[in-house]
Design a protein around this motif. Structure first.
Motif, PDB file in Angstrom:
ATOM      1  N   LEU A  18       0.813  -1.219   0.000  1.00  8.58           N
ATOM      2  CA  LEU A  18       0.000   0.000   0.000  1.00  8.58           C
ATOM      3  C   LEU A  18       0.847   1.271   0.000  1.00  8.58           C
ATOM      4  CD1 LEU A  18      -2.812  -0.916   2.556  1.00  8.58           C
ATOM      5  CD2 LEU A  18      -3.138  -0.438   0.121  1.00  8.58           C
TER       6      LEU A  18
ATOM      7  N   ARG B 220      -8.143   6.083   7.395  1.00  2.97           N
ATOM      8  CA  ARG B 220      -8.092   6.733   6.077  1.00  2.97           C
ATOM      9  C   ARG B 220      -8.135   5.706   4.951  1.00  2.97           C
ATOM     10  NH1 ARG B 220      -4.764  10.731   8.750  1.00  2.97           N
ATOM     11  NH2 ARG B 220      -2.804   9.643   8.232  1.00  2.97           N
ATOM     12  N   PHE B 221      -7.723   4.478   5.246  1.00  4.52           N
ATOM     13  CA  PHE B 221      -7.834   3.410   4.256  1.00  4.52           C
ATOM     14  C   PHE B 221      -9.189   2.706   4.328  1.00  4.52           C
ATOM     15  CE2 PHE B 221      -3.162   3.678   4.006  1.00  4.52           C
ATOM     16  CZ  PHE B 221      -2.979   3.536   2.635  1.00  4.52           C
ATOM     17  N   GLY B 222     -10.063   3.170   5.203  1.00  5.25           N
ATOM     18  CA  GLY B 222     -11.420   2.639   5.258  1.00  5.25           C
ATOM     19  C   GLY B 222     -11.730   1.704   6.400  1.00  5.25           C
TER      20      GLY B 222
ATOM     21  N   PRO C 111      -3.638  -0.858  -4.834  1.00  3.99           N
ATOM     22  CA  PRO C 111      -3.712  -0.149  -6.119  1.00  3.99           C
ATOM     23  C   PRO C 111      -3.445  -1.065  -7.310  1.00  3.99           C
ATOM     24  CG  PRO C 111      -1.648   0.347  -5.016  1.00  3.99           C
ATOM     25  CD  PRO C 111      -2.436  -0.480  -4.058  1.00  3.99           C
TER      26      PRO C 111
ATOM     27  N   ARG D 145      -8.850  -4.536  -0.355  1.00  2.29           N
ATOM     28  CA  ARG D 145      -9.660  -3.839  -1.362  1.00  2.29           C
ATOM     29  C   ARG D 145      -9.014  -2.535  -1.798  1.00  2.29           C
ATOM     30  NH1 ARG D 145     -14.138  -5.606   1.904  1.00  2.29           N
ATOM     31  NH2 ARG D 145     -14.186  -3.568   2.952  1.00  2.29           N
ATOM     32  N   GLN D 146      -8.112  -2.003  -0.974  1.00  2.00           N
ATOM     33  CA  GLN D 146      -7.468  -0.727  -1.277  1.00  2.00           C
ATOM     34  C   GLN D 146      -6.165  -0.887  -2.058  1.00  2.00           C
ATOM     35  OE1 GLN D 146      -8.812   2.269  -0.605  1.00  2.00           O
ATOM     36  NE2 GLN D 146     -10.615   1.197   0.209  1.00  2.00           N
TER      37      GLN D 146
ATOM     38  N   THR E 193     -10.626  -5.008   4.299  1.00  2.00           N
ATOM     39  CA  THR E 193     -10.676  -3.597   3.914  1.00  2.00           C
ATOM     40  C   THR E 193      -9.413  -3.173   3.190  1.00  2.00           C
ATOM     41  OG1 THR E 193     -12.120  -3.073   5.786  1.00  2.00           O
ATOM     42  CG2 THR E 193     -10.920  -1.233   4.780  1.00  2.00           C
ATOM     43  N   LEU E 194      -8.254  -3.508   3.750  1.00  2.87           N
ATOM     44  CA  LEU E 194      -6.984  -3.074   3.161  1.00  2.87           C
ATOM     45  C   LEU E 194      -6.713  -3.745   1.823  1.00  2.87           C
ATOM     46  CD1 LEU E 194      -4.618  -2.850   6.260  1.00  2.87           C
ATOM     47  CD2 LEU E 194      -5.952  -1.038   5.169  1.00  2.87           C
TER      48      LEU E 194
END
Length: 477
Positions: A24, A97-99, A143, A140-141, A137-138
């Protein structure tokens, strides 16, 4: 045998929080390959129940620092601990902030307390399923520059001109070669080497073997933590320490408090509780009668107990292998002594845990040091040269017997004779050039166990006078 070749900037071996944190935070201009040994969710991070420790709500990180050092038996490296707790103060905000959504109550964050913590500072997401919620959650973030491949077993690191240049292994059953400008080991710990553990079965110390094979230094391998409370049924299930932080107590069959003589009671440091329970004669239970909103706060535990027909008010528990404090020696930025090779998470010995990890510092370590690895990583392309690979030639039956032997000495109170017997039995194993995924996986497990066994032998030889201290390392007689 068919061959797949990949050329990337960064290869990350592992799929838990340490691996994902690095991915990330790397520049999005880089081509990153993240590989999981099985499914991405087969990582210890996904199993984490307790939560993430942080002094975010406290005036400073001083108390968290003190608790970490005391729990470590003052064996942790002070400046590394300071880095962990001070940079960890912002972890909750960063994760949000990452959800990531942390649990709250009417007063704000619903922070809990666990063993050896002086106050409530454990942040949860989804009650006792923090790891599953955070990781989903992470991931899904991640990139677009990060490619995730499942069912990839890395069995060899390649090296050229003194620098790691990539790795070889299997993608499914297809032979895989990966050329990379840098390699990150985020393979987790050693718990999967035995059955009675809180770990995923696939977490078998691969990173230790890979690092040692290219000349990286391994340190404090005999520092192994046993969690006091695994569900005492046929198959192990972790019973989160947060349950004791919420008021549960460890009792015997008569209801007497097993940890009653300790100043911290059932919230004493893990190694001390595990040692007491191991030496206790007769069953031990968690009495949850004082825990409020049990169903709401611990849904996974309630469901597990229901499935096993266990009364949630009186839960039978026993210790089991949980966490490896030792590992690949790294500096404060996850760099090994081998150029191009980094290690982060449980596979690394960052120095923050000493002889006993403070509860819920593990996810924090992954986040803090994962960011540091990403921030300081340097890339350099080297020629990709593959040396001949061989593996142990063992049948399924023989490997099963070796695994049983490992389970007999990789315990909180191992017998020296069993360690010696395992090392002797595996000393002259024949090797074959007929490399298959199964044989590679079995070979990594045996070699990791041999590394641990030799470390335990050295501990026995060098510290025979310090039996009490070695109990905290998982080495006692």
């Amino acid at each position: 045998m068919s061959l797949q070749f990949e050329r990337v900037d960064v290869l990350i071996i592992g799929a838990g929080l340490a691996a994902v944190t690095v991915a990330l935070h790397l520049p999005r201009t880089l081509n990153v390959l993240l590989v999981a040994k099985h499914e991405v969710t087969s990582a210890n991070s996904d199993l984490a129940q307790g939560g993430i420790a942080s002094s975010y709500l406290e005036p400073s990180s001083v108390d968290h620092e003190r608790d970490t050092l005391v729990a470590s038996k003052l064996a942790a490296v002070p400046d590394r601990v300071y880095t962990l707790v001070e940079e960890g103060r912002t972890a909750i905000q960063e994760l949000e902030r990452f959800g990531v959504v942390f649990d709250r109550d009417a007063t704000g964050y619903a922070v809990g307390r666990e063993g050896a913590h002086g106050m409530n500072r454990i942040f949860h997401a989804g009650g006792d399923e923090t790891g599953r919620h955070v990781m989903a959650t992470l991931r899904r973030q991640l990139p677009d520059n990060v490619t995730v491949m499942e069912h990839v077993l890395i069995d060899t690191l390649t090296k050229s001109d003194g620098r790691v240049s990539g790795a070889t292994g299997f993608n499914g059953e297809t032979r895989l070669h990966v050329q990379a400008g840098a390699v990150v080991l985020a393979t987790g710990g050693i718990g999967g080497l035995i059955d009675w553990t809180s770990n995923c079965r696939s977490v078998t110390g691969d990173g230790l073997v890979l690092a040692e094979s290219v000349g990286a230094r391994l340190t404090n391998l005999s520092r192994i933590q046993f969690h006091p409370t695994l569900l005492a049924v046929d198959s192990p299930h972790l019973v989160t320490e947060a349950l004791r932080g919420a008021g549960a107590t460890l009792v015997d069959t008569s209801g007497n408090h097993v940890m009653g003589q300790h100043p911290l009671g059932s919230l004493a440091p893990r190694d001390e509780v595990a040692r007491t329970l191991t030496n206790h004669v007769g069953p031990v239970y968690l009495d949850t009668s004082r825990v409020e909103r049990l169903d709401e706060r611990f849904p996974k535990l309630v469901a597990t107990c229901d499935a096993h027909g266990i009364d949630i008010r009186r839960i039978p528990v026993r210790p089991g292998l949980h966490f490896h404090m030792g590992g690949v020696d790294v500096d404060a930025y996850g760099r090994t002594k081998v150029a191009g090779l980094y290690a982060v998470g449980e596979v690394a010995d960052t120095g923050v845990h000493g002889k006993n990890r403070l509860a819920s510092n593990s996810l924090l370590e992954c986040w803090v040091f994962g960011k540091r690895v990403a921030a300081t990583m340097t890339l350099e392309e080297k020629p990709f040269t593959v040396n001949e690979t061989t593996v142990f030639e063992v049948s399924d039956d023989l490997f099963g017997r070796y695994r049983q032997q490992i389970g007999e000495w990789l315990t909180i109170s191992p017998q020296l004779g069993k360690i010696v017997s395992f090392l002797e039995n595996t000393q002259q194993l024949p090797r074959t050039k007929h490399v298959t995924r199964q044989l590679s996986e079995q070979t990594l497990s045996i070699e990791a166990a041999r590394l641990l066994a030799r470390a335990m032998m050295r501990t026995e030889d060098g510290y025979e006078q310090d039996r009490f201290a070695r109990t905290a390392d998982g080495i006692s007689t």
